[in-house]
Design a protein around this motif. Sequence first.
Motif, PDB file in Angstrom:
ATOM      1  N   GLY A 124       0.828  -1.194   0.000  1.00 24.24           N
ATOM      2  CA  GLY A 124       0.000   0.000   0.000  1.00 24.24           C
ATOM      3  C   GLY A 124       0.864   1.245   0.000  1.00 24.24           C
ATOM      4  O   GLY A 124       2.001   1.233   0.487  1.00 24.24           O
ATOM      5  N   TYR A 125       0.306   2.315  -0.562  1.00 22.46           N
ATOM      6  CA  TYR A 125       1.016   3.597  -0.559  1.00 22.46           C
ATOM      7  C   TYR A 125       0.019   4.717  -0.315  1.00 22.46           C
ATOM      8  O   TYR A 125      -1.004   4.812  -0.992  1.00 22.46           O
ATOM      9  CB  TYR A 125       1.755   3.830  -1.880  1.00 22.46           C
ATOM     10  CG  TYR A 125       2.450   5.171  -1.903  1.00 22.46           C
ATOM     11  CD1 TYR A 125       3.531   5.414  -1.067  1.00 22.46           C
ATOM     12  CD2 TYR A 125       1.992   6.197  -2.710  1.00 22.46           C
ATOM     13  CE1 TYR A 125       4.151   6.654  -1.050  1.00 22.46           C
ATOM     14  CE2 TYR A 125       2.612   7.440  -2.707  1.00 22.46           C
ATOM     15  CZ  TYR A 125       3.690   7.661  -1.877  1.00 22.46           C
ATOM     16  OH  TYR A 125       4.296   8.895  -1.856  1.00 22.46           O
ATOM     17  N   ILE A 126       0.343   5.548   0.657  1.00 21.26           N
ATOM     18  CA  ILE A 126      -0.461   6.718   1.021  1.00 21.26           C
ATOM     19  C   ILE A 126       0.454   7.926   1.012  1.00 21.26           C
ATOM     20  O   ILE A 126       1.543   7.889   1.593  1.00 21.26           O
ATOM     21  CB  ILE A 126      -1.080   6.547   2.426  1.00 21.26           C
ATOM     22  CG1 ILE A 126      -2.033   5.348   2.454  1.00 21.26           C
ATOM     23  CG2 ILE A 126      -1.792   7.822   2.870  1.00 21.26           C
ATOM     24  CD1 ILE A 126      -2.467   4.940   3.862  1.00 21.26           C
ATOM     25  N   SER A 127       0.019   9.005   0.366  1.00 25.58           N
ATOM     26  CA  SER A 127       0.774  10.259   0.372  1.00 25.58           C
ATOM     27  C   SER A 127      -0.176  11.383   0.764  1.00 25.58           C
ATOM     28  O   SER A 127      -1.232  11.548   0.145  1.00 25.58           O
ATOM     29  CB  SER A 127       1.363  10.527  -1.014  1.00 25.58           C
ATOM     30  OG  SER A 127       2.053  11.758  -1.018  1.00 25.58           O
ATOM     31  N   VAL A 128       0.201  12.119   1.799  1.00 23.67           N
ATOM     32  CA  VAL A 128      -0.635  13.226   2.277  1.00 23.67           C
ATOM     33  C   VAL A 128       0.208  14.492   2.408  1.00 23.67           C
ATOM     34  O   VAL A 128       1.408  14.425   2.660  1.00 23.67           O
ATOM     35  CB  VAL A 128      -1.318  12.893   3.621  1.00 23.67           C
ATOM     36  CG1 VAL A 128      -2.358  11.789   3.452  1.00 23.67           C
ATOM     37  CG2 VAL A 128      -0.305  12.480   4.670  1.00 23.67           C
ATOM     38  N   GLU A 129      -0.449  15.616   2.208  1.00 18.62           N
ATOM     39  CA  GLU A 129       0.254  16.903   2.256  1.00 18.62           C
ATOM     40  C   GLU A 129       0.451  17.420   3.674  1.00 18.62           C
ATOM     41  O   GLU A 129       1.107  18.436   3.864  1.00 18.62           O
ATOM     42  CB  GLU A 129      -0.498  17.937   1.423  1.00 18.62           C
ATOM     43  CG  GLU A 129      -0.450  17.653  -0.061  1.00 18.62           C
ATOM     44  CD  GLU A 129      -1.084  18.757  -0.874  1.00 18.62           C
ATOM     45  OE1 GLU A 129      -0.622  19.920  -0.747  1.00 18.62           O
ATOM     46  OE2 GLU A 129      -2.026  18.471  -1.622  1.00 18.62           O
ATOM     47  N   ASP A 130      -0.110  16.712   4.658  1.00 20.48           N
ATOM     48  CA  ASP A 130       0.051  17.135   6.051  1.00 20.48           C
ATOM     49  C   ASP A 130       0.429  15.913   6.874  1.00 20.48           C
ATOM     50  O   ASP A 130       0.910  14.931   6.331  1.00 20.48           O
ATOM     51  CB  ASP A 130      -1.236  17.795   6.563  1.00 20.48           C
ATOM     52  CG  ASP A 130      -2.459  16.904   6.361  1.00 20.48           C
ATOM     53  OD1 ASP A 130      -2.326  15.663   6.396  1.00 20.48           O
ATOM     54  OD2 ASP A 130      -3.555  17.453   6.175  1.00 20.48           O
ATOM     55  N   ASP A 131       0.199  15.975   8.170  1.00 21.18           N
ATOM     56  CA  ASP A 131       0.500  14.817   9.015  1.00 21.18           C
ATOM     57  C   ASP A 131      -0.698  14.476   9.902  1.00 21.18           C
ATOM     58  O   ASP A 131      -0.546  14.118  11.056  1.00 21.18           O
ATOM     59  CB  ASP A 131       1.761  15.055   9.848  1.00 21.18           C
ATOM     60  CG  ASP A 131       1.656  16.297  10.715  1.00 21.18           C
ATOM     61  OD1 ASP A 131       0.610  16.962  10.698  1.00 21.18           O
ATOM     62  OD2 ASP A 131       2.631  16.598  11.421  1.00 21.18           O
ATOM     63  N   ASN A 132      -1.897  14.554   9.315  1.00 17.65           N
ATOM     64  CA  ASN A 132      -3.135  14.248  10.012  1.00 17.65           C
ATOM     65  C   ASN A 132      -3.212  12.739  10.263  1.00 17.65           C
ATOM     66  O   ASN A 132      -3.592  11.968   9.386  1.00 17.65           O
ATOM     67  CB  ASN A 132      -4.325  14.733   9.176  1.00 17.65           C
ATOM     68  CG  ASN A 132      -5.653  14.470   9.849  1.00 17.65           C
ATOM     69  OD1 ASN A 132      -5.782  13.605  10.692  1.00 17.65           O
ATOM     70  ND2 ASN A 132      -6.650  15.231   9.438  1.00 17.65           N
ATOM     71  N   GLU A 133      -2.839  12.320  11.466  1.00 15.18           N
ATOM     72  CA  GLU A 133      -2.761  10.900  11.787  1.00 15.18           C
ATOM     73  C   GLU A 133      -4.124  10.213  11.743  1.00 15.18           C
ATOM     74  O   GLU A 133      -4.206   9.032  11.386  1.00 15.18           O
ATOM     75  CB  GLU A 133      -2.099  10.692  13.151  1.00 15.18           C
ATOM     76  CG  GLU A 133      -0.617  11.030  13.163  1.00 15.18           C
ATOM     77  CD  GLU A 133       0.207  10.229  12.155  1.00 15.18           C
ATOM     78  OE1 GLU A 133      -0.055   9.027  11.945  1.00 15.18           O
ATOM     79  OE2 GLU A 133       1.125  10.821  11.554  1.00 15.18           O
ATOM     80  N   ALA A 134      -5.197  10.921  12.064  1.00 13.67           N
ATOM     81  CA  ALA A 134      -6.532  10.322  11.992  1.00 13.67           C
ATOM     82  C   ALA A 134      -6.877   9.978  10.542  1.00 13.67           C
ATOM     83  O   ALA A 134      -7.418   8.901  10.261  1.00 13.67           O
ATOM     84  CB  ALA A 134      -7.581  11.257  12.587  1.00 13.67           C
ATOM     85  N   GLU A 135      -6.565  10.863   9.625  1.00  6.64           N
ATOM     86  CA  GLU A 135      -6.812  10.624   8.205  1.00  6.64           C
ATOM     87  C   GLU A 135      -5.923   9.487   7.685  1.00  6.64           C
ATOM     88  O   GLU A 135      -6.386   8.617   6.945  1.00  6.64           O
ATOM     89  CB  GLU A 135      -6.563  11.895   7.388  1.00  6.64           C
ATOM     90  CG  GLU A 135      -6.711  11.723   5.899  1.00  6.64           C
ATOM     91  CD  GLU A 135      -8.133  11.458   5.426  1.00  6.64           C
ATOM     92  OE1 GLU A 135      -8.297  11.230   4.228  1.00  6.64           O
ATOM     93  OE2 GLU A 135      -9.067  11.465   6.236  1.00  6.64           O
ATOM     94  N   ILE A 136      -4.676   9.480   8.086  1.00  9.58           N
ATOM     95  CA  ILE A 136      -3.760   8.425   7.669  1.00  9.58           C
ATOM     96  C   ILE A 136      -4.248   7.070   8.176  1.00  9.58           C
ATOM     97  O   ILE A 136      -4.247   6.080   7.435  1.00  9.58           O
ATOM     98  CB  ILE A 136      -2.323   8.727   8.141  1.00  9.58           C
ATOM     99  CG1 ILE A 136      -1.778   9.947   7.381  1.00  9.58           C
ATOM    100  CG2 ILE A 136      -1.412   7.514   7.975  1.00  9.58           C
ATOM    101  CD1 ILE A 136      -0.513  10.530   7.966  1.00  9.58           C
TER     102      ILE A 136
END
Length: 112
Positions: free
Chosen positions: A6-18
Amino acid sequence: MRPTFGYISVEDDNEAEIERLHEDLTAFAVAEGLRLEEIFVDRNIRPTRLVRPGLDMVLSHVRQTGAVVLVPSEMHMSTWSVVREAIVAEVKSLGGAVMVAGSAGSSLHAGG
């Protein structure tokens, strides 16, 4: 069965969203019978960036095993189509494939 990463890329560090995205990928993999080995996350990454630590790890696994890369949406590769297409092309050139898990089903961009 090829391994799947799996790969997830986010522009912030919102751990709930991750965590939510992580759970979504895991549930999708189970439902589809995929062998999900690990999920890599890049935090605070701008969509235009090609060099990403998590993506580098995924590509390393693809290079070694011809793995499937599972993403929540194509936007996790990049919101910029030219960058997204370059990443998908790299995965394919390494013998892998990109699978998109989404509410409207999934699609597989297979390598040759």
